[in-house]
Motif scaffolding. Structure first.
Motif, PDB file in Angstrom:
ATOM      1  N   GLU A 389      11.500  -2.811  -9.748  1.00  0.00           N
ATOM      2  CA  GLU A 389      10.003  -2.821  -8.952  1.00  0.00           C
ATOM      3  C   GLU A 389       8.904  -2.497  -9.786  1.00  0.00           C
ATOM      4  O   GLU A 389       9.109  -2.558 -10.993  1.00  0.00           O
ATOM      5  N   ASP A 401      -0.201   5.635  -0.970  1.00  0.00           N
ATOM      6  CA  ASP A 401       0.488   4.879   0.351  1.00  0.00           C
ATOM      7  C   ASP A 401      -0.791   4.011  -0.288  1.00  0.00           C
ATOM      8  O   ASP A 401      -0.416   2.193   0.410  1.00  0.00           O
ATOM      9  N   ARG A 404       0.101   1.820  -2.729  1.00  0.00           N
ATOM     10  CA  ARG A 404       1.143   1.421  -2.940  1.00  0.00           C
ATOM     11  C   ARG A 404       0.752  -0.572  -2.662  1.00  0.00           C
ATOM     12  O   ARG A 404       0.632  -1.543  -2.104  1.00  0.00           O
ATOM     13  N   ARG A 405      -0.439  -0.146  -1.327  1.00  0.00           N
ATOM     14  CA  ARG A 405      -0.621  -0.944   0.025  1.00  0.00           C
ATOM     15  C   ARG A 405      -1.409  -2.142  -1.061  1.00  0.00           C
ATOM     16  O   ARG A 405      -1.542  -3.748  -1.115  1.00  0.00           O
ATOM     17  N   PRO A 415       6.026  -4.017  -0.538  1.00  0.00           N
ATOM     18  CA  PRO A 415       5.619  -2.304  -0.516  1.00  0.00           C
ATOM     19  C   PRO A 415       6.789  -1.158  -1.332  1.00  0.00           C
ATOM     20  O   PRO A 415       6.653  -0.611  -1.796  1.00  0.00           O
ATOM     21  N   ARG A 416       7.935  -2.094  -0.581  1.00  0.00           N
ATOM     22  CA  ARG A 416       9.304  -0.961  -1.487  1.00  0.00           C
ATOM     23  C   ARG A 416       9.267  -1.699  -3.064  1.00  0.00           C
ATOM     24  O   ARG A 416      10.520  -0.386  -3.526  1.00  0.00           O
ATOM     25  N   ALA A 417       9.017  -2.398  -3.196  1.00  0.00           N
ATOM     26  CA  ALA A 417       9.260  -2.832  -4.537  1.00  0.00           C
ATOM     27  C   ALA A 417       8.244  -2.373  -5.487  1.00  0.00           C
ATOM     28  O   ALA A 417       8.180  -2.769  -6.697  1.00  0.00           O
ATOM     29  N   ARG A 419       6.824   1.794  -6.429  1.00  0.00           N
ATOM     30  CA  ARG A 419       6.239   3.133  -7.093  1.00  0.00           C
ATOM     31  C   ARG A 419       5.670   2.973  -7.717  1.00  0.00           C
ATOM     32  O   ARG A 419       4.861   2.822  -8.662  1.00  0.00           O
ATOM     33  N   ARG A 451       6.765   7.013   1.302  1.00  0.00           N
ATOM     34  CA  ARG A 451       8.279   6.686   1.850  1.00  0.00           C
ATOM     35  C   ARG A 451       7.898   5.533   1.960  1.00  0.00           C
ATOM     36  O   ARG A 451       7.243   4.950   2.636  1.00  0.00           O
ATOM     37  N   ASP A 452       9.247   4.343   2.430  1.00  0.00           N
ATOM     38  CA  ASP A 452       9.025   3.317   2.231  1.00  0.00           C
ATOM     39  C   ASP A 452       8.799   2.353   4.242  1.00  0.00           C
ATOM     40  O   ASP A 452       8.843   2.028   4.570  1.00  0.00           O
ATOM     41  N   ASP A 453       9.368   3.868   4.541  1.00  0.00           N
ATOM     42  CA  ASP A 453       8.894   3.782   6.024  1.00  0.00           C
ATOM     43  C   ASP A 453       7.056   4.094   6.652  1.00  0.00           C
ATOM     44  O   ASP A 453       7.242   3.959   8.089  1.00  0.00           O
TER      45      ASP A 453
END
Length: 854
Positions: A389, A401, A404-405, A415-417, A419, A451-453
């Motif tokens: 990550e 968020d 991250r995006r 995006p999950r990679a 943090r 959160r990743d969702d």
């Protein structure tokens, strides 16, 4: 040094030392250290004692291990290297502790100085420097900077840091003076000392330039400043251009430099004349040095490779322990680890770090490129590769968020990679550089934000009294109707004006409990940080209080509820005060004119709309009044057309200033003399105030001309940067306002208000009072417009007439604000639809980049 005789060598808060006096003190300490070479550890600071000890060790030939005086790692280095002598401050006293008569070490004859590789003291790995290294680099720096004997350099960086030490070495070499201080550039005492000692130069790392913005550097009067140097990390090209442009306006140069401790200090510099042309470049090698590029397997371009430096300032080598102090030269050139390209114009530009890439899910990611990307979006960050990550530590009030995006889209990562770890401030070393090991530890222990969702993550917030947690970025976005608010922005950066300023200041004060006087120029992240440490006391900005009070006095006096006149003329001075704060930013001339034009529109458009409607309904006003021309063309016999003289005067004054500053020469003069320029306008305005040569009698001058000096006085009040300038404005107020109306009470009100503007940034207040004053001040223009049509219908109920008049103006202000936001919202909606359509036609990775950039 003794050869420079009585020339000034060192200035401090406490006094001065000549070169002869400094040489005597150095000789005395060198005698105490003895003639047999010993390893000396100096726990240094920016003090005369530390400077003398440093010079004495060099003079007597003792290898010196230089560390920060306040560092907790000093005991560890004492244990690791077992110095023969330890010098520093103990229990408040400067002490020289001789741990043994001779030396426990074999010391190479060329060894002169030991410095940490990064400015940190946590690692025993040190850089070994020779007397030749120090001499060669000092001579090189003195040559390309053109250091003169009459230069005086302030020690803005610590002595133990190679950049700060190079300032000392190069200036002493030329017989120049040092202004020795450990004060921060945000400390007003630093600038008082700098002016008093006639400072000509200072040095800064990128963080220093952030602090300069907070300190209001652009508006400072520094008559002897000749040049400013920057090194110690990459300064964003936009910041390079901005500070270089500022320097050209004010008569000083910005010199961008590149170096490493392994090269004693400097390897390259960018000539000042190129800073605005090539702000992204590190420049050319320093005199006596040279570069070459070593090809890299993954970078086949012929003009890109690892930057390798050669020159007499390249270190002897590293030391990992006491045994290495016996070594001579182990390196002939310096592999910098930086990836660079040589441009067609001969300048070098850094494009990454060879060892800084992270391999994440099979993709190579350059954390420094990610940091630069976020910096362009106003986010200060430190990026690190960790396992599978990318960790992004982001300072201030950020949207995790959104970050991250943005990063995922730029790097092609899911995006999950990515943090994101929001932090109040990035941890820094004493040199001002980011402490990356500390960031890594923070990232290891921090709870990931979001959160990743895809659910919204909570941003860094500032606690706000009874209103709970207030997201400052969202608050700015709401008040200013902007969708691009970032933690690095300030109110002025986002185009705030005197109307939105009132609402913003009141709501911020409610959220934070206390606002600094310069909040409108501070980045949002600083206000968020201040909320965690600041005092919780209520206050109200003086300009806001005066606007609220003045409009109540204007309406109440017209109703004859009371008779306290002078409010409108006080508002004219406050308008000049706010004009200087919000329209006269550091933006270029075209942007300034655009801001002034927008300010005129925000005053004239709602005024003309209201007067037109009133003219249709009441027949009280002629077309010339609707067009705000009554002051120019009359008629003079009207009993109602004069109602809007204040609006006309304000519009005329703003247009006149815009026309003046449209001239490049006048724009440069205003930037070079930010206080002198409005003072000159006051002097010009007084020609009509005192009716010199019967101007008013002959030409029936409009109020904007007769009372324009009050606007200029308010402008000067905003630009007064020190006690002397504030006293000058105060004297001008006390001398020129009395006698203007021939009504002592009216003149006293204007004098009292303007003097408060000059000397008192804020007033003690209560939360409920702030809210009321904020609404009245923000609506003052609209209350002035509408009260003429409201109170005549309630003449028999004076108090009710006042309340209803104020309420009507507040209602019109809300309506005008709502209507004013429609064009921007429509444009934003169209822009969003366009970006979605464009992105839908692009491949996945490119689409992600397009969305993030739009």
């Amino acid at each position: 040094m003794a050869a420079h005789g009585d020339r000034l060598a060192v200035s401090t808060d406490d006094g001065e030392l000549t070169y002869r006096e400094l040489a005597d003190r150095v000789t005395e300490v060198a005698r105490r250290l003895g003639t047999g070479r010993r390893l000396v550890l100096l726990a240094g600071s920016n003090t005369v004692d530390a400077l003398v000890t440093y010079l004495a060790a060099l003079h007597a030939g003792h290898p010196l291990l230089l560390v920060p005086g306040t560092s907790a790692a000093v005991p560890a280095l004492v244990e690791a290297y077992d110095p023969d002598v330890v010098v520093g401050r103990t229990d408040g006293r400067w002490t020289l502790d001789e741990r043994r008569a001779g030396s426990a070490h074999t010391l190479h004859p060329d060894l002169a100085l030991l410095l940490s590789t990064s400015g940190s003291t946590g690692s025993p790995k040190l850089v070994r420097l020779s007397h030749t290294n120090l001499q060669a680099n000092a001579e090189s720096i003195a040559e390309y900077l053109g250091i003169r004997a009459d230069d005086r350099a302030a020690t803005t960086l610590p002595l133990h840091y190679c950049y700060g030490l190079s300032v000392v070495n190069s200036h002493l070499l030329r017989g120049a003076g040092l202004i020795l201080t450990d004060r921060s550039v945000t400390d007003t005492g630093f600038w008082e000392l700098f002016r008093r000692r006639r400072g000509t130069t200072f040095a800064g790392v990128p963080y220093t330039f952030e602090l300069l913005d907070r300190a209001g550097f652009a508006g400072m009067r520094l008559p002897h400043l000749r040049y400013v140097t920057q090194a110690g990390g990459r300064l964003a090209p936009e910041a390079v251009t901005r500070f270089a442009t500022l320097g050209r306006r004010q008569g000083w140069d910005l010199v961008v430099m590149y170096g490493q401790t392994e090269a004693t200090a400097r390897m390259a510099y960018l000539p000042p004349e190129l800073t605005t042309v090539c702000p992204e470049a590190i420049g050319v090698p320093v005199p006596g040095g040279s570069f070459r590029l070593v090809p890299l397997p993954d970078r086949p371009e012929p003009d890109i490779g690892e930057l390798v430096y050669a020159g007499p300032n390249v270190m002897l080598g590293y030391a990992d322990g006491p045994a290495d102090l016996a070594l001579g030269r182990t390196v002939a050139e310096l592999r910098t680890g930086d990836v660079a390209r040589r441009r067609p114009d001969g300048l070098y530009e850094l494009v990454g770090r060879r060892s800084g890439f992270a391999k994440i899910l099979g993709l190579r990611v350059d954390p420094q490129r990610v940091e630069a990307l976020l910096e362009r979006h106003g986010v200060r960050s430190c990026c690190l590769g960790a396992d599978d990550e990318l960790v992004v530590a982001a300072a201030g009030c950020v949207d995790p968020d959104g970050v991250r995006r943005l990063v995922a889209g730029e790097c092609g990562l899911p995006p999950r990679a990515v943090r994101v770890c929001p932090v109040p401030e990035l941890p820094r070393l004493p040199s001002g550089k980011i402490d990356r090991p500390a960031v890594r530890e923070l990232a290891r222990t921090a709870t990931p934000a979001g959160r990743d969702d895809g659910s919204s993550a909570r941003t860094v917030t500032a606690s706000g009294g009874r209103d709970g947690d207030v997201d400052l970025c969202r608050l700015y976005a709401e008040v200013l109707d902007r969708a691009d608010v970032a933690p690095g922005h300030s109110f002025v950066d986002l185009g705030g004006d005197s109307l939105s300023y009132v609402e913003m200041s009141v709501r911020l004060e409610r959220a934070l409990g206390h606002l600094p006087a310069d909040w409108h120029t501070r980045p949002i992240r600083d206000l968020a940080a201040g909320a965690r440490t600041g005092r919780r006391r209520r206050s109200l900005e003086t300009s806001v209080a005066l606007r609220a009070l003045a409009i109540v006095l204007v309406v109440g006096s017209h109703i004859t509820l009371f008779n306290v006149t002078g409010g409108a003329h006080l508002l004219l001075g406050v308008a000049g005060f706010n004009f200087a704060r919000f329209q006269l930013t550091d933006a270029d001339r075209v942007d300034r004119l655009r801001q002034i034009r927008a300010g005129v529109t925000r005053v004239a458009l709602p005024a003309m709309t209201w007067i037109a409607v009133a003219a249709l309904v009441t027949d009280d006003y002629r077309p010339t009044t609707v067009l705000l021309l009554h002051s120019l063309v009359g008629p003079d016999d009207s009993t109602t057309d004069w109602h809007f003289w204040f609006i006309e005067a304000l519009v005329y004054l703003l247009l006149a200033v815009a026309a003046l500053l449209a001239s490049r020469r006048m724009d440069r003069l205003e930037r070079r003399f930010p206080f002198g320029f409005p003072v000159a306008l006051v002097a010009v305005g007084l020609l009509s105030r005192y009716d010199v040569s019967g101007l008013d009698a002959r030409y029936d001058l409009p109020t904007a001309v007769v009372a324009g000096w009050l606007f200029a006085l308010g402008w000067a009040a905003a630009r007064a940067a020190d006690v002397r300038q504030r006293l000058l404005v105060t004297v001008a107020v006390l001398v020129t306002v009395p006698g203007f109306f021939g009504q002592p009470q009216r003149e006293a009100l204007v004098v009292a208000g303007l003097v408060l503007l000059v000397w008192v940034p804020s007033l003690p207040s209560l939360g409920v009072l702030n809210r009321v004053a904020g609404v009245l001040a923000a609506s003052s223009l609209y209350i002035y417009l509408t009260h003429w049509q409201v109170y005549p219908h309630l003449r028999d109920h004076e108090l009710l007439a006042l309340v209803v008049s104020l309420g009507a103006g507040i209602g019109y202000a809300a309506l005008a604000a709502r209507l004013g936001r429609l064009p921007g919202r429509v444009a934003a909606r169209l822009s969003g639809r366009l970006s979605d359509r464009v992105a839908a036609r692009l491949p996945g990775r490119v689409a992600r980049r397009a969305r993030s950039r739009v």
